[in-house]
Design a protein around this motif. Structure first.
Motif, short mmCIF file in Angstrom:
data_model
loop_
_atom_site.label_atom_id
_atom_site.label_comp_id
_atom_site.label_asym_id
_atom_site.label_seq_id
_atom_site.Cartn_x
_atom_site.Cartn_y
_atom_site.Cartn_z
N LEU A 291 1.01 -1.24 0.00
CA LEU A 291 0.12 -0.29 -0.41
C LEU A 291 1.45 1.41 -0.29
O LEU A 291 0.42 2.39 -0.87
CB LEU A 291 -0.86 0.07 0.95
CG LEU A 291 -1.96 -0.96 0.90
CD1 LEU A 291 -3.16 -0.87 3.04
CD2 LEU A 291 -3.24 -0.71 0.47
N ALA A 292 1.97 1.00 0.30
CA ALA A 292 2.66 2.53 0.67
C ALA A 292 3.42 3.15 -0.72
O ALA A 292 3.69 4.35 -0.67
CB ALA A 292 4.40 2.23 1.64
N GLN A 293 3.41 2.42 -1.56
CA GLN A 293 3.75 2.60 -3.05
C GLN A 293 3.08 3.03 -3.91
O GLN A 293 3.09 3.43 -5.21
CB GLN A 293 4.47 1.23 -3.51
CG GLN A 293 5.20 0.65 -2.71
CD GLN A 293 5.83 -0.57 -3.26
OE1 GLN A 293 5.60 -1.24 -4.60
NE2 GLN A 293 6.33 -1.89 -2.41
N ASN A 294 1.47 3.18 -3.06
CA ASN A 294 0.24 3.46 -4.19
C ASN A 294 0.30 4.82 -4.08
O ASN A 294 0.25 5.52 -2.67
CB ASN A 294 -0.80 2.78 -4.19
CG ASN A 294 -0.58 0.85 -4.77
OD1 ASN A 294 0.20 0.90 -5.04
ND2 ASN A 294 -2.00 0.26 -3.60
N GLN A 295 -0.91 5.68 -4.82
CA GLN A 295 -1.20 7.27 -4.65
C GLN A 295 -2.87 6.31 -3.64
O GLN A 295 -2.93 5.60 -3.19
CB GLN A 295 -1.56 7.41 -5.30
CG GLN A 295 -0.49 7.82 -6.60
CD GLN A 295 0.54 8.87 -6.30
OE1 GLN A 295 0.02 9.86 -5.61
NE2 GLN A 295 2.02 8.69 -6.64
#
Length: 586
Positions: free
Chosen positions: A311-315
């Motif tokens: 999730l941390a890689q998403n917008q």
């Protein structure tokens, strides 16, 4: 060596006023605390005060009807009881009825609406990734709009972090970007659509890397999302029905402005059973205010680290995960990095109540079965009131008989016994009044019975001591030495008797549930108070009274008349021949 020992004993005996002052100060402090807190009456249980009775029915999942069994039902009862009662002694009752029903009785005056909400949200707890969210329809609904990347809002869900020094920023602002579901569809959206695109644009731009059936399901879910109105209670109740944890779903939840949000959520990544412990914490070091800390099991920590890392890689909003309980999103924090420590902290605009509510749901939210609210009824206190009146009358009659017996048999000593009973009653009443707001103790009919039984236990302690004193007088001793010589033997008997009563009450409290626990708790409490009263009031008061001529001279109405007790003169106080011999030998 004997002389100093006697001197210390005499000194101890000459200051019974200290013990009396101590117990009177304790009564004054408890009474003052009772009035200062505004709780001048004990809190009443559902049978005396009335309340709400909720019937919950276990709903079998498709293909898993065998899950409704005694083991799972007992587990559900245990979890619900902890959720409603916490770890205190309250009067909310949770028990099974038949094969698939659970009855929850919530007393009036115990924030029954909040308790009903706690017990009503009884489905399984899941952590699902957020794929799209926006304010739902209605007067307050806003049209979809782009979401500033990383922009925090004041939603109470807060930011999730694995370090306590995290800031108190809330979760990201709702984005208008609904997406098709499933892992493949989510990946496609990341590649072909930006978070700021409108719902219709994303729906058109979303390719279908999955099979045609999966694409059709995703399209159908988008259509349902577009039509979903979370402001409609009937519509909300049907959201997510029959959806498995491995499937994407729709959900509703409220933001801090009281507006309904609607969500598209991915498959569950973490189960509620993966949460080992959650608690509300006031974080004063970082200024984050109230936060909710979560500790995961070993397996849960690994799964949580994996999902937060992705999730941390998403917008935004696809860097958020939703905590879903019974189809409702209770929190949707965002993450900036993988949380690999096996624990996490959710911070935001929490107050104490909202933080405790979320922690309670996280701790006790995972049930082995899904339940639905079958019926809710109001319980009247009329029947319990009549029974209480009858019980109080019976207690008053019993107390009157005890007093009459004391007056006829012990005469003047009855004065000491009656005062001791009054002191015990004052301590019991004030402590019960204070335990209501402190540990949620509620007085029910069995608890009243326990208090009535305690009258006999307390009276028995007086009788043991009085009879020991009378035995000493029968052996020829005067009153003052008789009072002191009788005390060690009476004390042992009283302690053993009260220990047995307290042990029985403790075992009964542990192995029973519901109203019987009220009886056991009251019996144990009054047994402890009996020891306090006898040691700090009855014995010191009798020591003082032994110095008064009425008792010391053995008046026939004192209850300590040597002739009436059958003492044989001469009394031992007139025998002094051994003193010169002891002095010479010394």
């Amino acid at each position: 060596m004997a002389t100093p020992k006697k001197g210390r004993s005499a000194s101890a005996q000459s200051k019974p006023g200290r013990s009396l002052a101590l117990i009177l100060i304790a009564i004054a402090a408890l009474t003052g605390g009772m009035f200062a807190s505004g709780h001048t009456k004990p809190r009443l249980g559902i049978d005396l005060a009335g309340g709400t009775s909720i019937t919950l029915e276990a709903v079998p999942e498709a293909g898993n009807e065998a899950a409704i069994n005694k083991t799972n039902m007992d587990t559900a009862v245990s979890i619900m009881e902890r959720r409603v009662n916490g770890l205190g002694v309250s009067e909310a009752e949770v028990q099974t009825q038949g094969r698939d029903n659970i009855i929850v009785n919530i007393p009036k005056g115990t924030n029954s609406e909040q308790a009903r909400k706690q017990v009503g949200t009884t489905a399984k707890l899941y952590f699902r990734p957020v794929i799209a969210t926006e304010v739902s329809g209605g007067a307050g609904a806003a049209s979809p709009s782009p979401s500033p990347t990383g922009s925090p809002s004041d939603k109470p869900s807060g930011k999730a972090t694995d370090k306590p020094e995290a800031t108190d920023k809330g979760s990201a602002s709702p984005s208008a970007s609904p997406t098709t579901q499933g892992r493949a569809v989510t990946d496609a959206l990341k590649a072909d659509a930006t978070p700021s695109a409108s719902a219709s644009d994303q729906a058109k731009a979303s390719p279908s890397p999955s099979a045609s059936g999966g694409a059709a399901d995703a399209s159908k879910l988008q259509e349902q999302y577009a039509k979903l109105d979370c402001t409609n209670a009937k519509t909300r109740s049907a959201v997510g029905d029959g959806v498995k944890a491995s499937q994407p779903t729709l959900a509703c939840g409220k933001n801090s402005q009281g507006q309904w949000q609607k969500y598209i959520l991915g498959p569950a990544e973490v189960d509620g059973t993966d949460v080992d412990k959650a608690q509300a914490v006031l974080n004063t070091q970082t200024g984050a205010g109230w936060t909710v800390t979560m500790d995961f099991t070993d397996g849960g920590g690994k799964k949580f680290a994996d999902i937060t890392g992705k999730l941390a890689q998403n917008q935004s909003p696809q860097n958020q995960f939703a905590i879903v309980l019974d189809g409702d999103v209770v929190s949707d924090p965002y993450v900036r990095q993988a949380l690999t420590g096996g624990n996490a902290e959710i911070s935001g605009n929490f107050n104490q109540q909202s933080a405790q509510d979320l922690a309670n749901m996280l701790s006790y939210g995972a049930l082995p079965l899904t339940f639905r609210e079958d019926s809710v009824s109001t319980v009247t206190a009329a029947l319990g009131g009549d029974q209480l009146k009858a019980g109080l009358i019976a207690g008053a009659i019993g107390l009157a008989l005890v007093v009459i017996y004391l007056l006829l048999y012990y005469r003047g000593l009855a004065f000491i016994a009656i005062l001791s009973l009054l002191v015990s009653a004052a301590l019991t009443y004030t402590i019960m009044a204070l335990l209501g707001p402190t540990i949620n103790f509620a007085l029910n009919l069995p608890a009243v019975c326990g208090a009535i039984v305690a009258i006999g236990i307390t009276a028995d302690s007086f009788i043991v001591y009085f009879e020991r004193v009378r035995d000493e007088i029968r052996e020829g001793r005067s009153l003052r030495p008789a009072v002191e010589r009788a005390w060690p033997r009476a004390r042992r008997t009283i302690l053993v008797s009260d220990f047995v009563s307290f042990l029985a009450a403790a075992v009964l409290f542990i192995v029973t549930v519901g109203k019987v626990q009220g009886f056991a708790f009251t019996l144990g409490l009054t047994t402890l108070l009996d020891v306090v009263v006898v040691f700090l009031f009855t014995k010191p008061l009798l020591t003082l009274m032994a110095r008064r001529p009425f008792f010391a001279n053995g008046h026939k109405w004192s209850g300590l008349d040597p002739k009436g007790l059958g003492a044989k003169p001469p009394l031992r106080r007139t025998r002094r021949p051994a003193a010169p011999v002891d002095t010479k030998e010394a």
